[in-house]
Write an enzyme that holds these catalytic residues in place. Sequence first.
Site, PDB file in Angstrom:
ATOM      1  NE  ARG A 120      -3.879  -2.102   2.121  1.00 48.78           N
ATOM      2  CZ  ARG A 120      -3.547  -3.155   2.852  1.00 48.78           C
ATOM      3  NH1 ARG A 120      -2.494  -3.107   3.643  1.00 48.78           N
ATOM      4  NH2 ARG A 120      -4.258  -4.249   2.791  1.00 48.78           N
ATOM      5  CE  LYS A 142      -0.326  13.472 -15.526  1.00 48.79           C
ATOM      6  NZ  LYS A 142      -0.840  13.360 -16.911  1.00 48.79           N
ATOM      7  CD  GLU A 184       7.738  16.463 -23.698  1.00 46.70           C
ATOM      8  OE1 GLU A 184       6.956  17.393 -23.406  1.00 46.70           O
ATOM      9  OE2 GLU A 184       7.362  15.442 -24.322  1.00 46.70           O
ATOM     10  CE  LYS A 225       4.989  17.388 -15.553  1.00 47.56           C
ATOM     11  NZ  LYS A 225       5.295  16.028 -15.991  1.00 47.56           N
ATOM     12  CD  GLU A 235      -3.857  15.011 -15.343  1.00 47.06           C
ATOM     13  OE1 GLU A 235      -4.319  13.885 -15.310  1.00 47.06           O
ATOM     14  OE2 GLU A 235      -3.223  15.467 -16.293  1.00 47.06           O
ATOM     15  NE  ARG A 239      -0.076  17.190 -14.542  1.00 43.36           N
ATOM     16  CZ  ARG A 239       0.344  16.438 -13.524  1.00 43.36           C
ATOM     17  NH1 ARG A 239      -0.241  16.513 -12.352  1.00 43.36           N
ATOM     18  NH2 ARG A 239       1.331  15.599 -13.676  1.00 43.36           N
ATOM     19  CG  ASN A 243      -1.923  17.707 -23.126  1.00 45.99           C
ATOM     20  OD1 ASN A 243      -1.047  16.838 -23.207  1.00 45.99           O
ATOM     21  ND2 ASN A 243      -3.063  17.515 -22.510  1.00 45.99           N
ATOM     22  CG  HIS A 246       2.100  16.577 -25.754  1.00 44.41           C
ATOM     23  ND1 HIS A 246       3.004  17.618 -25.798  1.00 44.41           N
ATOM     24  CD2 HIS A 246       2.748  15.553 -25.145  1.00 44.41           C
ATOM     25  CE1 HIS A 246       4.134  17.234 -25.216  1.00 44.41           C
ATOM     26  NE2 HIS A 246       4.018  15.982 -24.817  1.00 44.41           N
ATOM     27  CG  HIS A 250      -0.722  12.321 -27.366  1.00 41.48           C
ATOM     28  ND1 HIS A 250      -1.343  13.030 -26.359  1.00 41.48           N
ATOM     29  CD2 HIS A 250       0.472  11.935 -26.861  1.00 41.48           C
ATOM     30  CE1 HIS A 250      -0.555  13.075 -25.298  1.00 41.48           C
ATOM     31  NE2 HIS A 250       0.559  12.417 -25.571  1.00 41.48           N
ATOM     32  CG  HIS A 262       6.367  11.578 -26.575  1.00 42.82           C
ATOM     33  ND1 HIS A 262       4.996  11.662 -26.727  1.00 42.82           N
ATOM     34  CD2 HIS A 262       6.716  12.557 -25.705  1.00 42.82           C
ATOM     35  CE1 HIS A 262       4.547  12.656 -25.968  1.00 42.82           C
ATOM     36  NE2 HIS A 262       5.565  13.210 -25.330  1.00 42.82           N
TER      37      HIS A 262
HETATM   38  N1  LIG Z   1       5.014  10.462 -15.453  1.00 40.15           N
HETATM   39  C1  LIG Z   1       4.980  11.485 -16.259  1.00 40.15           C
HETATM   40  O1  LIG Z   1       4.494  12.563 -15.933  1.00 40.15           O
HETATM   41  C2  LIG Z   1       5.553  11.317 -17.645  1.00 40.15           C
HETATM   42  C3  LIG Z   1       5.785  12.436 -18.447  1.00 40.15           C
HETATM   43  C4  LIG Z   1       6.379  12.258 -19.684  1.00 40.15           C
HETATM   44  C5  LIG Z   1       6.709  10.978 -20.106  1.00 40.15           C
HETATM   45  N2  LIG Z   1       6.458   9.910 -19.303  1.00 40.15           N
HETATM   46  C6  LIG Z   1       6.820   8.546 -19.720  1.00 40.15           C
HETATM   47  O2  LIG Z   1       8.231   8.480 -19.863  1.00 40.15           O
HETATM   48  C7  LIG Z   1       8.550   7.441 -20.783  1.00 40.15           C
HETATM   49  C8  LIG Z   1       9.611   7.939 -21.729  1.00 40.15           C
HETATM   50  O3  LIG Z   1      10.754   8.283 -20.986  1.00 40.15           O
HETATM   51  P1  LIG Z   1      12.206   8.248 -21.658  1.00 40.15           P
HETATM   52  O4  LIG Z   1      12.182   9.041 -22.895  1.00 40.15           O
HETATM   53  O5  LIG Z   1      13.184   8.557 -20.609  1.00 40.15           O
HETATM   54  O6  LIG Z   1      12.298   6.741 -22.141  1.00 40.15           O
HETATM   55  P2  LIG Z   1      13.129   5.487 -21.594  1.00 40.15           P
HETATM   56  O7  LIG Z   1      13.029   5.361 -20.145  1.00 40.15           O
HETATM   57  O8  LIG Z   1      12.712   4.334 -22.415  1.00 40.15           O
HETATM   58  O9  LIG Z   1      14.623   5.899 -21.957  1.00 40.15           O
HETATM   59  C9  LIG Z   1      15.012   5.974 -23.318  1.00 40.15           C
HETATM   60  C10 LIG Z   1      16.200   5.061 -23.597  1.00 40.15           C
HETATM   61  O10 LIG Z   1      17.375   5.669 -23.082  1.00 40.15           O
HETATM   62  C11 LIG Z   1      18.045   4.783 -22.217  1.00 40.15           C
HETATM   63  N3  LIG Z   1      18.723   5.606 -21.212  1.00 40.15           N
HETATM   64  C12 LIG Z   1      18.164   6.383 -20.272  1.00 40.15           C
HETATM   65  N4  LIG Z   1      19.108   7.065 -19.615  1.00 40.15           N
HETATM   66  C13 LIG Z   1      20.299   6.704 -20.153  1.00 40.15           C
HETATM   67  C14 LIG Z   1      21.644   7.078 -19.920  1.00 40.15           C
HETATM   68  N5  LIG Z   1      21.953   8.014 -19.006  1.00 40.15           N
HETATM   69  N6  LIG Z   1      22.618   6.490 -20.656  1.00 40.15           N
HETATM   70  C15 LIG Z   1      22.296   5.580 -21.613  1.00 40.15           C
HETATM   71  N7  LIG Z   1      21.049   5.214 -21.901  1.00 40.15           N
HETATM   72  C16 LIG Z   1      20.065   5.765 -21.180  1.00 40.15           C
HETATM   73  C17 LIG Z   1      16.965   3.888 -21.676  1.00 40.15           C
HETATM   74  O11 LIG Z   1      17.520   2.683 -21.192  1.00 40.15           O
HETATM   75  C18 LIG Z   1      16.113   3.700 -22.906  1.00 40.15           C
HETATM   76  O12 LIG Z   1      16.673   2.725 -23.743  1.00 40.15           O
HETATM   77  C19 LIG Z   1       7.258   7.052 -21.470  1.00 40.15           C
HETATM   78  O13 LIG Z   1       6.822   5.819 -20.974  1.00 40.15           O
HETATM   79  C20 LIG Z   1       6.286   8.155 -21.067  1.00 40.15           C
HETATM   80  O14 LIG Z   1       4.955   7.712 -20.986  1.00 40.15           O
HETATM   81  C21 LIG Z   1       5.900  10.071 -18.099  1.00 40.15           C
HETATM   82 ZN   LIG Z   2       5.496  14.746 -23.988  1.00 40.41          ZN
END
Ligand SMILES: NC(=O)c1ccc[n+]([C@@H]2O[C@H](COP(=O)([O-])OP(=O)(O)OC[C@H]3O[C@@H](n4cnc5c(N)ncnc54)[C@H](O)[C@@H]3O)[C@@H](O)[C@H]2O)c1
Ligand SMILES: [Zn+2]
Length: 361
Positions: A120, A142, A184, A225, A235, A239, A243, A246, A250, A262
């Site tokens: 939990r 999130k 971003e 942010k 939200e 917020r 977008n 986006h 999307h 993305h």
């Molecule tokens: N929670 C939120 O508010 C929020 C906001 C935006 C995006 N997201 C989510 O984030 C995700 C995308 O995040 P991302 O772009 O970081 O993708 P990711 O976590 O897949 O990272 C991208 C790639 O880079 C590699 N990587 C990361 N750091 C590294 C480093 N320092 N050295 C070498 N390789 C490295 C990872 O292993 C992966 O292969 C999506 O799932 C998206 O939905 C969440």
């Molecule tokens: Zn985004």
Amino acid sequence: MRGSVTVAATTPYEVRVEPALDLNSAVSSAQPPGTAVLLTDSDVGPLHAPAVTEALERAGWTVADIITVPAGEASKSLSVYEGVVRRLAAAGLPRGGTLFALGGGVVGDLGGFVASSYMRGIDFVQLPTSLLAMVDSSVGGKVGLDLPEGKNLVGAFLQPRLVAANLDWLETLPPREVSHGLAEVLKMGLLAGGEFFEDLGGLAAARAGDEEALQSLILHSVRYKAAVVAEDERESGLRAVLNYGHTIGHGLEAAAAYDLPHGEAVAAGMLAAARLSREKFGADLLELHEDLLRAAGLPLKVPAVDVETVLEAMSRDKKRRNSDRAGEYRFVLLGDVGHPERDVPVGVAEARRAIGAVLGP
Ligand SMILES: NC(=O)c1ccc[n+]([C@@H]2O[C@H](COP(=O)([O-])OP(=O)(O)OC[C@H]3O[C@@H](n4cnc5c(N)ncnc54)[C@H](O)[C@@H]3O)[C@@H](O)[C@H]2O)c1
Ligand SMILES: [Zn+2]
């Protein structure tokens, strides 16, 4: 170069962003040592988990397990989630334990959902290693998983105890991923205006790995942010400015069956939004957008997809409200730099034209 932002959540927490970050002292000032599990992925773990584990142990933590999930979006799944929570149970991580998520947004979202639900809820520390995770996914609380039916359909809100980002981690991030994070950053700079927008002049330097430029842009992004989210933790509307770019972004991702990064979809989405902003508000920001996208190493067009499929996907987007009229979309557009306009009605024909303009040959 000390750098931090304090995020005003129910329990405020610090986001530290520094080169050669002293993780031992950052963690010690946020959380008394106890039992930890480190979650990482197969790309990041081999590069950075040993030094992180050592720093935690030096700070007095017992690292009960290091869990490595496959790198990539597919790890935000129920089956990987099950594997992780069962590993925590097998390692005997207690209710008072802490989960450290070392990785990009995937590890952060998965780890956060694990931490929000295991027993939990246990304490959670984000150690973001991708630029996107540093500026976007580790701020706002999130966390969640994807389902085969759609992205981020299972989730929770969870504020971490600490977010600690070592800028040196970015040295191993593939250049393309740096650009995706910068998409971003420039989105938020355009929305925020002021000094943040001025500092977008450092985009090219940041892209080339200049730690001072990176630190400044990351701190601006986190501050922006966090401020938007603080005014709208659940939200209700504000917020929605995040977008920007986006709505069409999307739609493009969905139409490309998620075979489009993305950051690149959002880049094209912002250009399309700039076009609509010109039509609606006379704001001529198109060239500005193009210059910023180029400086960030982002494409100005995405490979052609079927426009009607993009429009259909936009209609299905979960962020649409039931009250929205059929045949009309709601966009975040820019009246000017620093002046986002929410809920701007855009007709199907206008949207179709704006999308067409960002599709490649
Ligand atoms: N929670 C939120 O508010 C929020 C906001 C935006 C995006 N997201 C989510 O984030 C995700 C995308 O995040 P991302 O772009 O970081 O993708 P990711 O976590 O897949 O990272 C991208 C790639 O880079 C590699 N990587 C990361 N750091 C590294 C480093 N320092 N050295 C070498 N390789 C490295 C990872 O292993 C992966 O292969 C999506 O799932 C998206 O939905 C969440
Ligand atoms: Zn985004």
